[in-house]
Design an enzyme around this catalytic site. Structure first.
Site, PDB file in Angstrom:
ATOM      1  N   SER A 148       0.864  -1.185   0.000  1.00  0.00           N
ATOM      2  CA  SER A 148       0.000   0.000   0.000  1.00  0.00           C
ATOM      3  C   SER A 148       0.892   1.223   0.000  1.00  0.00           C
ATOM      4  O   SER A 148       2.038   1.174   0.472  1.00  0.00           O
ATOM      5  CB  SER A 148      -0.899   0.007   1.235  1.00  0.00           C
ATOM      6  OG  SER A 148      -1.532   1.279   1.392  1.00  0.00           O
ATOM      7  N   TYR A 162      -3.494  -0.406   9.945  1.00  0.00           N
ATOM      8  CA  TYR A 162      -3.368  -0.888   8.563  1.00  0.00           C
ATOM      9  C   TYR A 162      -2.002  -0.524   8.000  1.00  0.00           C
ATOM     10  O   TYR A 162      -1.324  -1.364   7.381  1.00  0.00           O
ATOM     11  CB  TYR A 162      -4.471  -0.282   7.699  1.00  0.00           C
ATOM     12  CG  TYR A 162      -4.427  -0.724   6.252  1.00  0.00           C
ATOM     13  CD1 TYR A 162      -4.761  -2.020   5.889  1.00  0.00           C
ATOM     14  CD2 TYR A 162      -4.046   0.167   5.248  1.00  0.00           C
ATOM     15  CE1 TYR A 162      -4.718  -2.426   4.558  1.00  0.00           C
ATOM     16  CE2 TYR A 162      -4.012  -0.227   3.924  1.00  0.00           C
ATOM     17  CZ  TYR A 162      -4.341  -1.517   3.587  1.00  0.00           C
ATOM     18  OH  TYR A 162      -4.292  -1.915   2.264  1.00  0.00           O
TER      19      TYR A 162
END
Length: 253
Positions: A148, A162
């Site tokens: 990500s 996250y």
């Protein structure tokens, strides 16, 4: 599967395993690798109909694919998925760790159960799949992790856990490049920004806010990530390892 591709069938004779390959980015990656000639195994947890649909699409184009039920947060499932891939398709040359989950909350409110689940899927699942897959890989093998952009640019509150899990994947990938380089196996991570997926649809609650932060002014498409993965899976990327490839439309620029 009508995309313009530089060199179709360049993955002929290769076997790929795509975790989380039944939906969104994972499904686009599975289709693209199959289009390039790879035999593809894809894992799914709950979306059996979607997984079957991806397999049927690949087979309709003359490719070979299997779907394997596996919860990426359960180590035994992940080990079994790798074993089944090798047993049914004969080998394993390309691993794409695409399975992932997300939860968001202020850190002081983040539940330990949600933390454990995200670590189990995003970190432990990637570790187990990689460990098992490498045992079957020869020179020319490829490990491709879907990370990500958040370890580089979070941009919003409530995403700290996250970002933690994805940051771990980025460090893991760099270490793998060193560990596996002498064996001729590469390891790279793709860092998507906002991509139009089930988890983060472009018309969802964050759509307008995110578009304002993206230099190109739009969400990315799953196929655009699949194209990057296809390059990393090919012989054209033979000298690329330990790389972090950002695909965020300029959000972190």
């Amino acid at each position: 599967m009508k995309e313009t591709i530089m060199s179709a069938k360049e993955l002929s004779g290769r076997v790929a395993l795509v975790t989380g390959g039944s939906r969104s980015m994972g499904a686009a990656i599975a289709r693209r690798l199959a289009f390039d000639g790879a035999s593809v195994a894809l894992t799914f947890h709950q979306s059996e109909d979607r997984a079957s649909s991806v397999v049927e699409e690949i087979e309709a184009e003359g490719g070979r694919a299997i779907a394997v039920r596996a919860d990426s947060g359960t180590p035994g499932d992940v080990r079994a998925a790798v074993a089944r891939t090798v047993k049914v398709l004969g080998s394993l040359d390309i691993l794409v760790n695409s399975a992932g989950t997300i939860a968001m909350a202020p850190i002081e409110e983040f539940s330990f159960a949600e933390y454990e689940r995200m670590v189990a899927v995003n970190i432990t699942g990637t570790f187990i799949a990689t460990k098992e897959a490498v045992a079957h890989m020869k020179a020319g093998g490829r490990i491709i992790n879907i990370g990500s952009v958040m370890p580089r640019y979070v941009g919003f509150a409530n995403f700290s856990v996250y970002a933690l899990t994805k940051g771990a994947i980025h460090g893991f990938t760099r270490g793998l490049a060193r560990d596996l380089g002498p064996k001729g196996i590469t390891a790279n991570v793709v860092m998507p920004g906002p991509i139009d997926t089930d988890m983060n649809p472009s018309d969802g609650p964050f759509g307008d806010v995110l578009r304002e932060k993206i230099a190109l002014g739009r969400y990315g498409e799953s196929q655009e990530i699949a194209d990057i993965v296809a390059f990393l899976a090919s012989s054209r990327s033979a000298f690329v390892t330990g790389a972090e490839i950002v695909a965020d439309g300029g959000m972190s620029a």
